[in-house]
Design a protein around this motif. Structure first.
Motif, PDB file in Angstrom:
ATOM      1  N   VAL A   1       1.185  -1.691  -0.388  1.00  0.00           N
ATOM      2  CA  VAL A   1      -0.003  -0.080  -0.044  1.00  0.00           C
ATOM      3  C   VAL A   1       0.955   1.640   0.094  1.00  0.00           C
ATOM      4  CG1 VAL A   1      -1.789   1.096   0.950  1.00  0.00           C
ATOM      5  CG2 VAL A   1      -1.342  -1.441   1.642  1.00  0.00           C
ATOM      6  N   ASP A   2       1.099   1.635  -0.709  1.00  0.00           N
ATOM      7  CA  ASP A   2       2.550   2.458  -1.383  1.00  0.00           C
ATOM      8  C   ASP A   2       1.880   3.561  -1.482  1.00  0.00           C
ATOM      9  OD1 ASP A   2       4.313   0.147  -0.872  1.00  0.00           O
ATOM     10  OD2 ASP A   2       5.378   0.381  -3.036  1.00  0.00           O
ATOM     11  N   VAL A   3       0.888   4.567  -0.878  1.00  0.00           N
ATOM     12  CA  VAL A   3       0.433   5.808  -0.685  1.00  0.00           C
ATOM     13  C   VAL A   3       0.448   6.675   0.062  1.00  0.00           C
ATOM     14  CG1 VAL A   3      -1.388   4.331  -2.355  1.00  0.00           C
ATOM     15  CG2 VAL A   3      -2.213   4.595   0.086  1.00  0.00           C
TER      16      VAL A   3
ATOM     17  N   ILE B   1      -0.588  -7.358   4.499  1.00  0.00           N
ATOM     18  CA  ILE B   1      -0.338  -6.071   3.965  1.00  0.00           C
ATOM     19  C   ILE B   1       0.731  -5.605   3.977  1.00  0.00           C
ATOM     20  CG2 ILE B   1      -0.860  -3.765   4.555  1.00  0.00           C
ATOM     21  CD1 ILE B   1      -3.587  -4.737   2.916  1.00  0.00           C
ATOM     22  N   LYS B   2       1.801  -4.932   3.376  1.00  0.00           N
ATOM     23  CA  LYS B   2       3.387  -4.503   3.051  1.00  0.00           C
ATOM     24  C   LYS B   2       2.659  -3.052   3.541  1.00  0.00           C
ATOM     25  CE  LYS B   2       5.699  -3.988  -0.212  1.00  0.00           C
ATOM     26  NZ  LYS B   2       6.795  -2.759  -0.466  1.00  0.00           N
ATOM     27  N   THR B   3       3.612  -2.294   4.430  1.00  0.00           N
ATOM     28  CA  THR B   3       3.723  -1.161   4.366  1.00  0.00           C
ATOM     29  C   THR B   3       4.793  -0.384   3.987  1.00  0.00           C
ATOM     30  OG1 THR B   3       3.670  -1.521   6.900  1.00  0.00           O
ATOM     31  CG2 THR B   3       1.713  -1.333   6.025  1.00  0.00           C
TER      32      THR B   3
ATOM     33  N   MET C   1      16.007  -8.663  -6.270  1.00  0.00           N
ATOM     34  CA  MET C   1      15.543  -7.116  -6.609  1.00  0.00           C
ATOM     35  C   MET C   1      14.993  -7.531  -8.209  1.00  0.00           C
ATOM     36  SD  MET C   1      16.360  -4.687  -4.037  1.00  0.00           S
ATOM     37  CE  MET C   1      14.919  -3.641  -4.057  1.00  0.00           C
ATOM     38  N   SER C   2      14.097  -6.833  -7.938  1.00  0.00           N
ATOM     39  CA  SER C   2      12.946  -6.748  -8.654  1.00  0.00           C
ATOM     40  C   SER C   2      13.508  -5.952  -9.967  1.00  0.00           C
ATOM     41  CB  SER C   2      11.830  -6.886  -8.526  1.00  0.00           C
ATOM     42  OG  SER C   2      11.085  -5.657  -8.692  1.00  0.00           O
ATOM     43  N   SER C   3      14.316  -5.052  -9.638  1.00  0.00           N
ATOM     44  CA  SER C   3      14.344  -3.797 -10.593  1.00  0.00           C
ATOM     45  C   SER C   3      15.527  -4.324 -11.486  1.00  0.00           C
ATOM     46  CB  SER C   3      14.767  -2.290 -10.425  1.00  0.00           C
ATOM     47  OG  SER C   3      15.429  -3.155  -8.775  1.00  0.00           O
TER      48      SER C   3
ATOM     49  N   GLY D   1      13.200   0.868 -13.571  1.00  0.00           N
ATOM     50  CA  GLY D   1      13.143  -0.072 -14.072  1.00  0.00           C
ATOM     51  C   GLY D   1      12.848  -1.097 -13.166  1.00  0.00           C
ATOM     52  N   GLN D   2      11.774  -0.910 -13.066  1.00  0.00           N
ATOM     53  CA  GLN D   2      10.483  -1.961 -12.049  1.00  0.00           C
ATOM     54  C   GLN D   2      10.022  -3.080 -13.029  1.00  0.00           C
ATOM     55  OE1 GLN D   2       9.871  -4.100  -9.865  1.00  0.00           O
ATOM     56  NE2 GLN D   2       7.856  -3.908  -8.418  1.00  0.00           N
ATOM     57  N   GLN D   3      10.237  -4.306 -13.067  1.00  0.00           N
ATOM     58  CA  GLN D   3      10.144  -5.015 -13.882  1.00  0.00           C
ATOM     59  C   GLN D   3       8.946  -6.290 -13.373  1.00  0.00           C
ATOM     60  OE1 GLN D   3      14.332  -6.274 -16.253  1.00  0.00           O
ATOM     61  NE2 GLN D   3      14.346  -6.780 -14.109  1.00  0.00           N
ATOM     62  N   TYR D   4       7.786  -6.354 -14.364  1.00  0.00           N
ATOM     63  CA  TYR D   4       6.443  -7.918 -14.102  1.00  0.00           C
ATOM     64  C   TYR D   4       7.252  -8.875 -14.926  1.00  0.00           C
ATOM     65  CZ  TYR D   4       4.750  -3.012 -11.515  1.00  0.00           C
ATOM     66  OH  TYR D   4       5.011  -2.035 -11.306  1.00  0.00           O
ATOM     67  N   ARG D   5       6.626  -9.680 -13.325  1.00  0.00           N
ATOM     68  CA  ARG D   5       5.752 -10.769 -14.183  1.00  0.00           C
ATOM     69  C   ARG D   5       4.466 -11.195 -13.438  1.00  0.00           C
ATOM     70  NH1 ARG D   5      10.441 -15.273 -12.829  1.00  0.00           N
ATOM     71  NH2 ARG D   5       9.563 -14.906 -10.100  1.00  0.00           N
TER      72      ARG D   5
ATOM     73  N   VAL E   1       1.525  -7.269  -4.395  1.00  0.00           N
ATOM     74  CA  VAL E   1       0.923  -6.292  -5.824  1.00  0.00           C
ATOM     75  C   VAL E   1       0.626  -4.883  -5.382  1.00  0.00           C
ATOM     76  CG1 VAL E   1      -0.433  -6.247  -7.732  1.00  0.00           C
ATOM     77  CG2 VAL E   1       0.596  -8.724  -6.453  1.00  0.00           C
ATOM     78  N   GLY E   2       0.996  -3.673  -6.054  1.00  0.00           N
ATOM     79  CA  GLY E   2       0.845  -2.294  -5.497  1.00  0.00           C
ATOM     80  C   GLY E   2      -0.016  -1.487  -6.596  1.00  0.00           C
ATOM     81  N   ARG E   3       1.015  -1.571  -7.811  1.00  0.00           N
ATOM     82  CA  ARG E   3       0.190  -0.792  -8.543  1.00  0.00           C
ATOM     83  C   ARG E   3      -0.798  -1.060  -9.369  1.00  0.00           C
ATOM     84  NH1 ARG E   3       5.206   2.179  -9.978  1.00  0.00           N
ATOM     85  NH2 ARG E   3       6.470   0.712  -9.524  1.00  0.00           N
ATOM     86  N   GLY E   4      -0.460  -2.606  -8.710  1.00  0.00           N
ATOM     87  CA  GLY E   4      -1.690  -3.558 -10.568  1.00  0.00           C
ATOM     88  C   GLY E   4      -2.954  -3.229  -9.676  1.00  0.00           C
TER      89      GLY E   4
END
Ligand code: S5P
Length: 276
Positions: free
Chosen positions: A38-40, A60-62, A151-153, A219-223, A239-242
């Motif tokens: 929840v990156d807001v 929930i990831k903060t 990391m995913s980036s 640079g974020q990469q999604y699978r 999952v965040g912005r998705g």
């Protein structure tokens, strides 16, 4: 059989760490291996999202330090929702300092992360002393630690021998280190013949998950959940912005639709993996 072929329930019964047992139990009970990040920056948006996704997530990831209107009531409300909807809280703090400094960062300051986050994470870069420091605060509170192993980036330096060394650090503290942020399952990674890896069960939490995009402009990469959970053997999709898009003036009906979509995709990939 190796942990990634066992059910979450089987693993919940055996795990050495209380936070890991709780997380695995919730995953089975809610049929959800989904964590929403929840990156807001406004607490209204933060809680609108959590109210909508709460019933559908295990975790929930903060990033509490990005909330512009943070105060202690945010933590009270987050804890209430954690109990109401049955999810654990993961503060994505990414500690990266020497032992004595992370002790203070984990327990003091305005956030007092150790008081409310069931799980937090750390980079392996300082070496084992970062775990020693965090464990001195976290173990008495039954907390769990996740190490960043991959990391995913794009261009991340967390590859090869770095990843192996991170797993070895975790293996030496299996009472507190419950798993990794990574893109693949990690059991046995970097182990020598003399290492005792029987009973090793690391939870792999994978960020960089999206059904509609393959990346962002930074640079974020999604699978997909299928790639991450079925093909690569990860346990939790982050999952965040998705799920909430820009995260401003949140459309809770749309968030609900997306969270259900990701929950179903993650669970289907898990069932395919464990064949049940
Ligand atoms: O390697 C990583 C590790 C983490 S914890 N890559 C990541 O993206 N993350 C976090 O996952 C990142 O800090 C962010 O909070 C979330 C991904 O968000 P999304 O909007 O791209 O899904």
């Amino acid at each position: 059989s190796s942990p990634h072929l066992q059910t979450y329930n089987e693993r919940a019964k055996k795990h050495a760490n209380k936070a890991a047992r709780a997380l695995l139990g919730i995953m089975e009970e809610k049929q959800s291996n989904l964590s929403v990040s929840v990156d807001v920056t406004k607490s209204k948006d933060f809680f609108d999202i959590i109210e909508a996704v709460g019933p559908h997530v295990c975790l929930i990831k903060t990033h509490v330090d990005i909330l512009e209107d943070f105060d202690a009531t945010v933590i009270d409300r987050l804890q209430e929702l954690s109990e109401k909807h049955k999810f654990l809280i993961f503060e994505d703090r990414k500690f990266a300092d020497i032992g004595s400094t992370v002790v203070l960062q984990y327990s003091k300051g305005i956030y007092k992360i150790a008081d409310w986050a069931h799980i937090t994470n750390a980079h392996a870069v300082p070496g084992p002393s970062i775990i020693t420091g965090l464990a001195s605060v976290g173990i008495p509170k039954d907390r769990g630690l996740i190490l960043l192993a991959e990391m995913s980036s794009k261009g991340a330096l967390t590859t090869g021998s770095y990843t192996e060394d991170a797993v070895r650090m975790a293996r030496a503290r299996r009472d507190f280190v419950i798993g990794f942020i990574a893109q693949h399952r990690m059991e046995g990674v970097g182990a020598s013949d003399t290492d005792n890896i029987a009973g090793e069960d690391f939870l792999v939490l994978a960020p960089g998950v999206g059904l509609d995009a393959t990346g962002d402009a930074m640079g974020q990469q999604y699978r997909t959940p299928e790639q991450v959970v079925f093909e690569s053997g990860c346990d939790v999709i982050i999952v965040g912005r998705g799920i909430y898009g820009k995260g401003e003036n949140v459309d809770t009906l749309e968030v609900l639709k997306q969270v259900q979509r990701y929950q179903a995709a993650g669970w289907e990939a898990y069932k395919k993996r464990v064949q049940c």
